[in-house]
Motif scaffolding. Structure first.
Motif, PDB file in Angstrom:
ATOM      1  N   ALA A   1      12.615  11.284  16.451  1.00 12.59           N
ATOM      2  CA  ALA A   1      10.884  10.931  17.177  1.00 12.59           C
ATOM      3  C   ALA A   1      10.293  10.494  15.512  1.00 12.59           C
ATOM      4  CB  ALA A   1      11.203  12.712  17.286  1.00 12.59           C
ATOM      5  N   GLY A   2       9.514   9.240  15.702  1.00 10.51           N
ATOM      6  CA  GLY A   2       8.785   9.671  14.460  1.00 10.51           C
ATOM      7  C   GLY A   2       7.263   9.614  14.692  1.00 10.51           C
ATOM      8  N   ILE A   3       7.018  10.716  13.144  1.00  9.36           N
ATOM      9  CA  ILE A   3       5.570  11.007  13.590  1.00  9.36           C
ATOM     10  C   ILE A   3       5.013  10.701  12.013  1.00  9.36           C
ATOM     11  CG2 ILE A   3       4.516  13.425  13.265  1.00  9.36           C
ATOM     12  CD1 ILE A   3       7.896  14.776  13.838  1.00  9.36           C
ATOM     13  N   MET A   4       3.457  10.316  12.832  1.00  4.31           N
ATOM     14  CA  MET A   4       2.518   9.566  11.524  1.00  4.31           C
ATOM     15  C   MET A   4       2.158  10.980  11.035  1.00  4.31           C
ATOM     16  SD  MET A   4       2.651   6.007  12.918  1.00  4.31           S
ATOM     17  CE  MET A   4       1.580   5.151  12.611  1.00  4.31           C
ATOM     18  N   ARG A   5       1.191  10.181   9.907  1.00  2.00           N
ATOM     19  CA  ARG A   5       0.368  11.189   9.472  1.00  2.00           C
ATOM     20  C   ARG A   5      -1.251  10.965   9.761  1.00  2.00           C
ATOM     21  NH1 ARG A   5       1.018   9.159   3.009  1.00  2.00           N
ATOM     22  NH2 ARG A   5       2.940  10.541   4.401  1.00  2.00           N
ATOM     23  N   ALA A   6      -1.196  11.979   9.909  1.00  2.00           N
ATOM     24  CA  ALA A   6      -2.956  12.321  10.551  1.00  2.00           C
ATOM     25  C   ALA A   6      -3.782  11.976   9.760  1.00  2.00           C
ATOM     26  CB  ALA A   6      -3.809  14.126  10.553  1.00  2.00           C
ATOM     27  N   GLY A   7      -4.971  11.019   9.876  1.00  2.00           N
ATOM     28  CA  GLY A   7      -5.763  10.267   9.355  1.00  2.00           C
ATOM     29  C   GLY A   7      -6.487  11.192   8.091  1.00  2.00           C
ATOM     30  N   ALA A   8      -6.948  12.374   8.445  1.00  2.00           N
ATOM     31  CA  ALA A   8      -7.159  13.293   6.919  1.00  2.00           C
ATOM     32  C   ALA A   8      -6.380  13.367   6.167  1.00  2.00           C
ATOM     33  CB  ALA A   8      -7.464  14.499   7.631  1.00  2.00           C
ATOM     34  N   TYR A   9      -5.421  12.906   5.632  1.00  2.00           N
ATOM     35  CA  TYR A   9      -4.034  12.947   4.661  1.00  2.00           C
ATOM     36  C   TYR A   9      -3.671  11.602   4.121  1.00  2.00           C
ATOM     37  CZ  TYR A   9      -3.721  17.889   6.234  1.00  2.00           C
ATOM     38  OH  TYR A   9      -4.203  19.002   6.281  1.00  2.00           O
ATOM     39  N   SER A  10      -4.311  10.956   4.799  1.00  2.00           N
ATOM     40  CA  SER A  10      -4.225   8.981   4.599  1.00  2.00           C
ATOM     41  C   SER A  10      -6.414   8.702   3.651  1.00  2.00           C
ATOM     42  CB  SER A  10      -4.215   8.499   5.590  1.00  2.00           C
ATOM     43  OG  SER A  10      -3.460   8.481   5.683  1.00  2.00           O
ATOM     44  N   PRO A  11      -6.095   9.812   2.208  1.00  2.00           N
ATOM     45  CA  PRO A  11      -7.363   8.894   2.306  1.00  2.00           C
ATOM     46  C   PRO A  11      -7.474   7.534   0.842  1.00  2.00           C
ATOM     47  CG  PRO A  11      -6.529  10.801   0.775  1.00  2.00           C
ATOM     48  CD  PRO A  11      -5.652  10.872   1.481  1.00  2.00           C
ATOM     49  N   ASN A  12      -8.179   6.952   2.180  1.00  2.00           N
ATOM     50  CA  ASN A  12      -8.659   5.499   2.057  1.00  2.00           C
ATOM     51  C   ASN A  12      -7.626   4.429   1.921  1.00  2.00           C
ATOM     52  OD1 ASN A  12     -11.058   6.215   1.004  1.00  2.00           O
ATOM     53  ND2 ASN A  12     -10.762   6.481  -1.386  1.00  2.00           N
ATOM     54  N   HIS A  13      -6.315   5.242   2.710  1.00  2.00           N
ATOM     55  CA  HIS A  13      -5.488   4.348   2.823  1.00  2.00           C
ATOM     56  C   HIS A  13      -4.468   4.777   4.316  1.00  2.00           C
ATOM     57  CE1 HIS A  13      -3.910   2.653  -0.743  1.00  2.00           C
ATOM     58  NE2 HIS A  13      -4.388   3.499  -1.271  1.00  2.00           N
ATOM     59  N   ILE A  14      -5.206   4.531   5.378  1.00  2.00           N
ATOM     60  CA  ILE A  14      -4.845   4.817   7.163  1.00  2.00           C
ATOM     61  C   ILE A  14      -4.229   3.714   7.346  1.00  2.00           C
ATOM     62  CG2 ILE A  14      -5.691   5.607   9.157  1.00  2.00           C
ATOM     63  CD1 ILE A  14      -7.591   7.237   8.027  1.00  2.00           C
ATOM     64  N   GLY A  15      -5.279   2.806   7.347  1.00  2.00           N
ATOM     65  CA  GLY A  15      -4.072   1.598   7.928  1.00  2.00           C
ATOM     66  C   GLY A  15      -2.970   1.342   7.110  1.00  2.00           C
ATOM     67  N   ASN A  16      -2.721   1.690   5.894  1.00  2.00           N
ATOM     68  CA  ASN A  16      -1.684   1.343   4.740  1.00  2.00           C
ATOM     69  C   ASN A  16      -0.320   2.531   5.537  1.00  2.00           C
ATOM     70  OD1 ASN A  16      -2.861  -0.675   3.548  1.00  2.00           O
ATOM     71  ND2 ASN A  16      -3.892   0.582   1.546  1.00  2.00           N
TER      72      ASN A  16
END
Length: 287
Positions: A7-22
């Motif tokens: 199972a691969g669990i992505m990081r929620a966007g709120a916890y990727s400030p300015n780095h969602i795409g990266n």
């Protein structure tokens, strides 16, 4: 070996400030490398993981939501293999990280751990804190205001009060270090390690790299940097890691931040196979 289901669990966007795409890019690249090794990787959002759960006994994740972290810990305790460990992710929250690194003898700035409702002026003066950094102690930084540079104790007291008014109860205060700011990425149990000067490369999350400014190219022992980072990754229980350190004018090295599974933005293509190798070897050793 039977097909390995992950199972691969992505990081929620709120916890990727300015780095969602990266963040999404390195996670997907690592998943693709695992598929090349014959693994079946099912991708879930952090929200879906929390609401619906998963069936796989091997979990590769970039979670940061505290509810997700605690759920990962419960699954670990029940026998699941989790990379990075939910306990390791929680260890990278500021207060826990500070206590663990200092307690392990890993080079780290002189620090105070305080309640945001405290009067700390005298402690700062007595401790020789002039310029310093105030960082929320209870969690990973989500907003620019969660990490604050201050120029004197009176300003530090004002900022700490602002944290209190924002509902942040605990803070870590690091004394400011003069020197070259270096960002690093590593993967435990592999020969992969990468470092660079973020200010010179224009790499930034909140623009705070400008405080130390352009690197001076202070000479330091690269093998020692890697050794310190590996020691920190072991102490914090984080296999896939990154962070920041300061190279003092005399060449000594002190870690100022350590993160579970960062974006690897400047070295994603090179790092992804090593991340997959670390995960695959951990699975084999567990079996």
């Amino acid at each position: 070996m039977a097909e390995i289901k992950i199972a691969g669990i992505m990081r929620a966007g709120a916890y990727s400030p300015n780095h969602i795409g990266n963040d999404a890019a390195i996670f997907n690249a690592a998943a693709d490398e695992l598929r090349k090794r014959g693994c079946l990787v099912n991708i879930y959002s952090e929200e879906k993981f929390l609401n619906d759960g998963i069936k796989e006994g091997i979990i590769v994740n970039m979670c940061r939501e505290m509810k997700s972290i605690h759920k990962l810990q419960e699954l670990e305790d029940a026998g699941a293999l989790v990379i990075n460990s939910g306990y390791g992710i929680e260890n990278c929250t500021r207060e826990r990280m500070t206590r663990i690194l200092l307690g392990s003898g890993i080079p780290y700035p002189k620090s105070l751990i305080v309640g945001t409702d405290e009067n700390i002026l005298q402690d700062l003066v007595d401790g020789g804190f002039d310029r310093c950094w105030i960082k929320r102690g209870d969690f990973h930084a989500m907003h620019k205001e969660d990490v604050s540079y201050v120029r004197h104790p009176e300003e530090a007291q004002e900022v700490l009060q602002e944290y209190f008014l924002r509902g942040i109860k605990r803070a870590v205060i690091n004394i400011h270090l003069e020197g070259d700011l270096v960002k690093f990425y590593g993967v435990q149990g592999t020969d992969y390690f990468f470092w660079f000067y973020p200010y010179d490369a224009g790499h930034s999350k909140y623009g705070l790299e400008a405080i130390n400014g352009k690197s001076r190219g202070i000479k330091f022992d690269e093998a020692e940097l890697r050794r310190i980072c590996e020691e920190a990754s072991e102490a914090l229980d984080v296999k896939i890691y990154g962070g920041d350190c300061i190279i003092d004018p005399d060449g000594s090295i002190r870690i100022i931040d350590f993160n579970d599974w960062p974006s690897f933005a400047p070295c994603r293509k090179e790092a992804a196979p090593h991340i997959a190798k670390c995960i695959f070897n951990t699975i084999k050793n567990r079996k």
